[in-house]
Design a protein around this motif. Structure first.
Motif, PDB file in Angstrom:
ATOM      1  N   VAL A  52      43.258  76.469 -34.735  1.00 48.62           N
ATOM      2  CA  VAL A  52      43.652  78.632 -33.851  1.00 48.62           C
ATOM      3  C   VAL A  52      44.414  78.309 -33.672  1.00 48.62           C
ATOM      4  O   VAL A  52      44.949  78.059 -32.815  1.00 48.62           O
ATOM      5  N   SER A  53      44.413  80.092 -33.279  1.00 54.07           N
ATOM      6  CA  SER A  53      46.048  80.463 -33.522  1.00 54.07           C
ATOM      7  C   SER A  53      46.742  81.655 -33.669  1.00 54.07           C
ATOM      8  O   SER A  53      45.391  82.083 -34.113  1.00 54.07           O
ATOM      9  N   SER A  54      47.541  81.668 -32.375  1.00 51.18           N
ATOM     10  CA  SER A  54      47.274  83.823 -33.135  1.00 51.18           C
ATOM     11  C   SER A  54      47.600  83.966 -34.183  1.00 51.18           C
ATOM     12  O   SER A  54      46.817  85.455 -34.721  1.00 51.18           O
ATOM     13  N   ALA A  55      48.196  83.549 -35.052  1.00 48.23           N
ATOM     14  CA  ALA A  55      48.016  83.683 -36.187  1.00 48.23           C
ATOM     15  C   ALA A  55      46.866  83.505 -37.381  1.00 48.23           C
ATOM     16  O   ALA A  55      46.246  84.558 -37.680  1.00 48.23           O
ATOM     17  N   SER A  56      45.903  82.200 -36.982  1.00 50.56           N
ATOM     18  CA  SER A  56      44.515  82.751 -37.960  1.00 50.56           C
ATOM     19  C   SER A  56      44.214  83.251 -37.321  1.00 50.56           C
ATOM     20  O   SER A  56      42.951  83.646 -38.344  1.00 50.56           O
ATOM     21  N   VAL A  73      44.601  86.847 -39.285  1.00 45.87           N
ATOM     22  CA  VAL A  73      44.377  86.762 -40.228  1.00 45.87           C
ATOM     23  C   VAL A  73      42.861  86.394 -40.462  1.00 45.87           C
ATOM     24  O   VAL A  73      42.148  87.346 -41.107  1.00 45.87           O
ATOM     25  N   SER A  74      42.150  86.258 -39.579  1.00 47.63           N
ATOM     26  CA  SER A  74      40.635  85.845 -39.383  1.00 47.63           C
ATOM     27  C   SER A  74      40.418  87.458 -39.171  1.00 47.63           C
ATOM     28  O   SER A  74      38.888  87.890 -40.051  1.00 47.63           O
ATOM     29  N   GLU A  75      40.757  88.194 -38.212  1.00 43.31           N
ATOM     30  CA  GLU A  75      40.055  89.593 -37.746  1.00 43.31           C
ATOM     31  C   GLU A  75      40.390  90.563 -39.098  1.00 43.31           C
ATOM     32  O   GLU A  75      39.894  91.459 -39.283  1.00 43.31           O
TER      33      GLU A  75
END
Length: 401
Positions: free
Chosen positions: A155-159, A162-164
């Motif tokens: 989990v990260s701000s990047a993931s 992208v997930s959203e």
């Protein structure tokens, strides 16, 4: 003494922007801080600004100097926290393991701390206790993630961004910036079934590691011209100014979701006025539902003993280091006495073979008692009885007869 000045965890993004530090000025700031402190490490990320330093100046006096050098508004001091040595060591160990991240357990912070440390090495701003602390912290972070197998729950701000975007059925995604965070965004986005990814960078020639046909690499100016054709924009530059302003977004058109992962922010907050736009800053992204959050928290807490062990080891090292001068003096004095005894023996003994055997015996006997004395000194130092032990050993080994 090692100390820390940082920005409080729940400080609003508008305040954090004013206290953020440009990477381009890190060298300048560090050099100025070294005029007052022995060692300095600046950690500056999209979510975190922390100044680690070691020196005799402490408390309010040290804070005022740092605020002045960094050109921070002194009225924002209430948004900061200050820690002395014991709490600073604990804080860094917890930070590197992801306990203080807005997205609990995110793994980018380990790389960011390593980068801050290597920058400090290049700037020659660490050479002693702070250097050792950061080395221990980086090792701790690696061990924590490996043994806790946190990679199983990424989990990260990047993931999350992208997930959203994928949840919102985004097929055309624009990524602005290709640093550490930007490269992760591109990686996550391309692992999904998207039609097109526009990568916006300052210098297109520097992007040489992407071979996916869905990717178009373009400049900032060209990117602004086609931004309204996108379903989603994820921005993550280190620019000190806005990248996308209200004038770059059309008021009418298809819905567009924008994630601003930068600090200071890349995207003009005024574009929220357009009904077609949904804009999320780094704080809002951190608050998005994460189905793995509780699982990560539970696993992280079960491995917290790793952090406690590294904290203990650091202070043991520091305690032993405080008696290193005495240890060195004892060894030097021992070597001097051995040399004197050998000279005396050489004058009395003329058999070379016997002389060599005698020298070996003298040295081994001396080494035995010196090493045992050093062991006892280290043991007593860790128990808090170092000063008393030093007095006794100095009388035995260093006092001139």
């Amino acid at each position: 003494m090692i100390q820390l000045l940082g920005i409080k965890k729940n400080t609003k993004v508008e305040i954090r922007e004013k206290l953020s530090l440009s990477p381009r000025k890190r060298k300048e700031y560090t050099e100025e801080l070294l005029k007052y402190f022995e060692e300095v490490v600046i950690l500056s990320t999209c979510n975190r600004t922390e100044i680690y330093y070691r020196g005799n100046l402490k408390g309010e006096e040290s804070l005022n100097i740092i605020f002045e050098i960094l050109k921070w508004d002194i009225n924002l001091k209430e948004s900061c926290f200050y820690l002395e040595e014991k709490e600073t060591v604990k804080h860094l160990m917890e930070v590197v393991c992801g306990f203080h991240s807005k997205i609990l357990g995110e793994d980018q912070i380990l790389g960011q701390i390593k980068e801050a440390y290597l920058t400090a090495i290049d700037l020659k701003s660490v050479n002693s206790e702070l250097q050792r602390l950061f080395l221990e912290a980086i090792t701790c972070g690696k061990k924590f993630r490996t043994e806790g197998k946190l990679y199983e729950i990424p989990v990260s701000s990047a993931s999350i961004a992208v997930s959203e975007a994928i949840k919102n059925k985004s097929k055309k995604i624009m990524v602005i910036g290709y640093g550490e965070v930007g490269s992760l965004v591109v990686k996550y986005a391309l692992s999904n079934n998207i039609e097109k990814l526009v990568l916006v960078v300052r210098n297109t020639e520097k992007v040489k590691d992407i071979f996916d046909e869905r990717v178009v690499v373009t400049t900032y100016d060209e990117g602004r011209k086609i931004i309204n054709e996108m379903d989603c924009v994820i921005s993550c530059t280190s620019a000190p100014h806005l990248i996308i302003e209200k004038k770059h977004i059309n008021e009418y058109g298809g819905n567009i979701i924008i994630f601003d992962l930068a600090m200071p922010r890349d995207i003009d907050d005024k574009i929220k006025e357009f009904k077609r736009v949904r804009l999320y800053d780094i704080d809002e992204i951190s608050l998005m539902d994460d189905e793995n959050k509780n699982l990560r928290k539970e696993r992280m807490l079960s491995y917290k003993s790793i952090i406690e062990n590294y904290i203990k080891e650091f202070f043991q090292w520091k305690n032993i280091r405080e008696v290193s001068t005495v240890i060195k003096d004892i060894k030097n004095n021992s070597a001097k006495i051995i040399e004197e005894r050998e000279k005396t023996l050489q004058n009395k003994c003329h058999d070379e073979k016997d002389l060599e055997i005698a020298k070996i015996l003298i040295k081994s006997t001396s080494d035995y008692y010196v090493n045992r004395a050093i062991e006892v000194l280290k043991e007593e130092q860790l128990k808090g009885q170092g000063k008393e032990c030093i007095k006794i050993l100095e009388k035995i080994f260093l006092k001139k007869i």
